[in-house]
Design a protein around this motif. Structure first.
Motif, mmCIF file in Angstrom:
data_model
loop_
_atom_site.group_PDB
_atom_site.id
_atom_site.type_symbol
_atom_site.label_atom_id
_atom_site.label_comp_id
_atom_site.label_asym_id
_atom_site.label_seq_id
_atom_site.Cartn_x
_atom_site.Cartn_y
_atom_site.Cartn_z
ATOM 1 N N ILE A 150 -8.929 -43.943 42.174
ATOM 2 C CA ILE A 150 -9.859 -43.060 42.134
ATOM 3 C C ILE A 150 -11.280 -43.930 41.895
ATOM 4 N N ALA A 151 -12.010 -43.652 42.513
ATOM 5 C CA ALA A 151 -13.184 -44.690 42.621
ATOM 6 C C ALA A 151 -14.536 -43.624 42.527
ATOM 7 N N HIS A 152 -15.656 -44.413 41.881
ATOM 8 C CA HIS A 152 -16.819 -43.609 41.834
ATOM 9 C C HIS A 152 -17.478 -43.582 43.344
ATOM 10 N N ASN A 153 -18.168 -42.600 43.890
ATOM 11 C CA ASN A 153 -18.854 -42.712 44.961
ATOM 12 C C ASN A 153 -20.417 -43.181 44.655
ATOM 13 N N ASP A 154 -21.234 -43.306 45.843
ATOM 14 C CA ASP A 154 -22.364 -43.863 45.281
ATOM 15 C C ASP A 154 -23.551 -42.777 44.713
ATOM 16 N N ASP A 155 -23.119 -41.403 44.661
ATOM 17 C CA ASP A 155 -23.518 -40.438 43.749
ATOM 18 C C ASP A 155 -22.992 -40.227 42.529
ATOM 19 N N SER B 237 -19.967 -39.182 42.250
ATOM 20 C CA SER B 237 -18.952 -38.347 42.113
ATOM 21 C C SER B 237 -17.577 -39.063 42.376
ATOM 22 N N LEU B 238 -16.363 -38.655 42.483
ATOM 23 C CA LEU B 238 -15.169 -39.235 42.700
ATOM 24 C C LEU B 238 -14.552 -39.028 43.839
ATOM 25 N N SER B 239 -13.814 -40.049 44.273
ATOM 26 C CA SER B 239 -12.991 -40.084 45.529
ATOM 27 C C SER B 239 -11.708 -40.601 45.623
ATOM 28 N N ALA B 240 -10.559 -40.374 46.368
ATOM 29 C CA ALA B 240 -9.352 -40.952 46.374
ATOM 30 C C ALA B 240 -9.560 -41.977 47.437
ATOM 31 N N ARG B 241 -9.001 -42.950 47.198
ATOM 32 C CA ARG B 241 -9.052 -44.151 48.069
ATOM 33 C C ARG B 241 -7.839 -44.639 48.476
ATOM 34 N N TYR B 242 -7.421 -44.458 49.684
ATOM 35 C CA TYR B 242 -5.951 -44.715 50.159
ATOM 36 C C TYR B 242 -6.140 -46.184 51.192
ATOM 37 N N TYR B 243 -5.001 -46.880 51.143
ATOM 38 C CA TYR B 243 -5.071 -48.171 51.916
ATOM 39 C C TYR B 243 -3.893 -48.070 52.840
ATOM 40 N N PHE B 244 -3.985 -48.968 53.937
ATOM 41 C CA PHE B 244 -2.878 -48.814 54.756
ATOM 42 C C PHE B 244 -2.975 -50.159 55.507
ATOM 43 N N ASP B 245 -1.652 -50.509 56.231
ATOM 44 C CA ASP B 245 -1.957 -51.780 57.300
ATOM 45 C C ASP B 245 -0.985 -51.414 58.347
ATOM 46 N N HIS B 246 -0.941 -52.318 59.438
ATOM 47 C CA HIS B 246 -0.062 -52.118 60.939
ATOM 48 C C HIS B 246 1.481 -51.727 60.282
ATOM 49 N N THR B 247 1.789 -52.250 59.212
ATOM 50 C CA THR B 247 3.281 -52.079 58.833
ATOM 51 C C THR B 247 3.505 -50.606 58.136
ATOM 52 N N THR B 248 2.557 -50.805 56.987
ATOM 53 C CA THR B 248 2.746 -49.358 56.000
ATOM 54 C C THR B 248 1.740 -48.239 56.143
ATOM 55 N N PRO B 249 2.039 -46.956 56.263
ATOM 56 C CA PRO B 249 1.069 -46.079 56.268
ATOM 57 C C PRO B 249 0.461 -45.870 54.923
ATOM 58 N N PRO B 250 -0.646 -44.959 54.791
ATOM 59 C CA PRO B 250 -1.405 -44.770 53.478
ATOM 60 C C PRO B 250 -0.264 -43.779 52.825
ATOM 61 N N ARG B 251 -0.066 -43.999 51.546
ATOM 62 C CA ARG B 251 0.764 -43.101 50.422
ATOM 63 C C ARG B 251 0.109 -41.763 50.201
ATOM 64 N N LEU B 252 -0.051 -40.930 51.345
ATOM 65 C CA LEU B 252 -0.651 -39.438 51.387
ATOM 66 C C LEU B 252 0.192 -38.568 50.497
ATOM 67 N N ASP B 253 1.401 -39.052 50.206
ATOM 68 C CA ASP B 253 2.592 -38.464 49.337
ATOM 69 C C ASP B 253 1.914 -38.411 47.921
ATOM 70 N N LEU B 254 1.301 -39.292 47.540
ATOM 71 C CA LEU B 254 0.391 -39.286 46.285
ATOM 72 C C LEU B 254 -0.809 -38.216 46.413
ATOM 73 N N SER B 255 -0.610 -37.103 46.172
ATOM 74 C CA SER B 255 -1.716 -36.218 46.527
ATOM 75 C C SER B 255 -3.017 -36.267 45.753
ATOM 76 N N SER C 113 -15.096 -55.005 46.429
ATOM 77 C CA SER C 113 -14.784 -54.396 45.191
ATOM 78 C C SER C 113 -15.066 -52.673 45.178
ATOM 79 N N LEU C 114 -14.428 -52.273 44.119
ATOM 80 C CA LEU C 114 -14.527 -50.865 43.910
ATOM 81 C C LEU C 114 -14.895 -50.557 42.418
ATOM 82 N N ASP C 115 -15.789 -49.662 42.267
ATOM 83 C CA ASP C 115 -16.183 -49.217 40.788
ATOM 84 C C ASP C 115 -15.349 -48.067 40.463
ATOM 85 N N LEU C 116 -14.542 -47.969 39.414
ATOM 86 C CA LEU C 116 -13.741 -47.117 39.047
ATOM 87 C C LEU C 116 -13.888 -46.740 37.487
#
Length: 327
Positions: free
Chosen positions: A280-285, A287-305, A71-74
């Motif tokens: 965009i998720a809450h950190n423990d403090d 603050s906000l952070s970007a969360r990117y996902y990837f797997d063995h076939t698809t790289p993270p969408r770092l083009d989404l800045s 889970s992520l808190d957004l």
């Protein structure tokens, strides 16, 4: 599956439905809406359908908690705020170089000029020919369109209407509202007949620049460009980011809600959704952070800045080693 207050559903469900459908045309979303004023002393996780591939639980902050390791808190919504308290050359310099170049070329090609409607002469025209068609073409049946009465109330209560013209034609406009704290809020935006061709011709970029310029020259310390769902895949997020906006939590009741997003089942649908829609998720403090996902076939969408103030960290998660509830 969405679980939360009725008032929150239209701020999140249309985006989730569209994003899931883009990942798989067979995807569907169900909603369980909670009556406002409910006794929130008990968590609402028990209302979620355990067979769902994804759950989005929206609740007040004090009830938000990680339901599972996945889970992520957004934030329910994010806003994008531009500092206009410094002289205009400094504000303009914070617009990305590429956007400044695009604006200059748009002005050269289409002769854009901006005017301020001080007495509301063009307000009906703006509402009928620009704002309403733009909302309909962009959002369809899920559009949260302000009424004409609301538009006039905004204008008469500290509002300004910036109008953008090309060869004498009113092609884009922004109805902004100044609150007692001096912040200028971009409320209603529109393109002539909702025609996206004017966006491609740079009209919206020129209009946003002129809103920032007006704020700087009229002692408005910040411009709130409004916001949207907390995902980097939102086109409006990426567009406003280019104007030097800081990602913030809204100071309204929407800012007091948290979305707990839980991907449950490992499937092509869930992998595509997470990779294509970095949240965009809450950190423990908090603050906000970007969360990117990837797997063995698809790289993270770092083009989404995530290159903007307000996002303090970046996390990359390998879905091949993700703590799915089930496979």
């Amino acid at each position: 599956m969405y679980v939360g207050e009725h008032e929150c559903a239209h701020h999140l469900v249309p985006f989730l439905a569209n994003a899931l459908h883009a990942a798989s045309p067979e995807a569907t979303i169900t909603t369980t809406e909670i009556r406002s004023g409910r006794d929130w002393t008990d968590p609402i996780a028990e209302l979620a359908d355990e067979s769902a591939d994804l759950t989005a639980l929206v609740a007040p902050h004090h009830l938000a908690r990680h339901r599972t390791p996945s889970s992520l808190d957004l934030p329910l919504r994010v806003h994008q705020l531009v500092d206009t308290s410094t002289p205009w050359p400094q504000v303009e310099q914070r617009i990305t170089r590429r956007e400044r170049t695009a604006i200059r070329r748009g002005v050269e090609a289409h002769g854009y000029t901006v005017e301020i409607d001080h007495d509301g002469t063009l307000l009906n025209h703006f509402y009928d020919r620009l704002y309403h068609p733009t909302m309909s073409s962009r959002h369809g049946t899920s559009a949260r369109t302000a009424t004409r009465t609301e538009a006039f109330r905004l204008f008469t209560d500290g509002g300004i209407l910036l109008t953008l013209h090309s060869a004498g034609t009113f092609v884009a406009g922004a109805l902004c509202h100044r609150t007692p704290d001096g912040v200028l809020h971009g409320r209603l935006i529109g393109l002539l007949e909702g025609d996206d061709e004017w966006r491609r011709r740079g009209a919206m970029s020129v209009l946003y620049r002129e809103v920032l310029r007006w704020a700087t020259e009229n002692d408005a310390p910040h411009v709130d460009l409004s916001g949207g769902e907390p995902f980097l895949s939102k086109g409006t997020f990426q567009f406003k980011r280019k104007f030097g906006a800081t990602t913030t939590i809204p100071r309204t009741w929407l800012g007091a809600r948290t979305t707990t997003l839980t991907p449950k089942r490992d499937s092509p649908l869930m992998r595509r959704f997470l990779i294509d829609n970095p949240p965009i998720a809450h950190n423990d403090d908090n603050s906000l952070s970007a969360r990117y996902y990837f797997d063995h076939t698809t790289p993270p969408r770092l083009d989404l800045s995530d290159n903007c103030e307000g996002l303090t960290t970046r996390h990359l998660t390998d879905l091949d080693n993700f703590p799915w509830d089930r496979t």
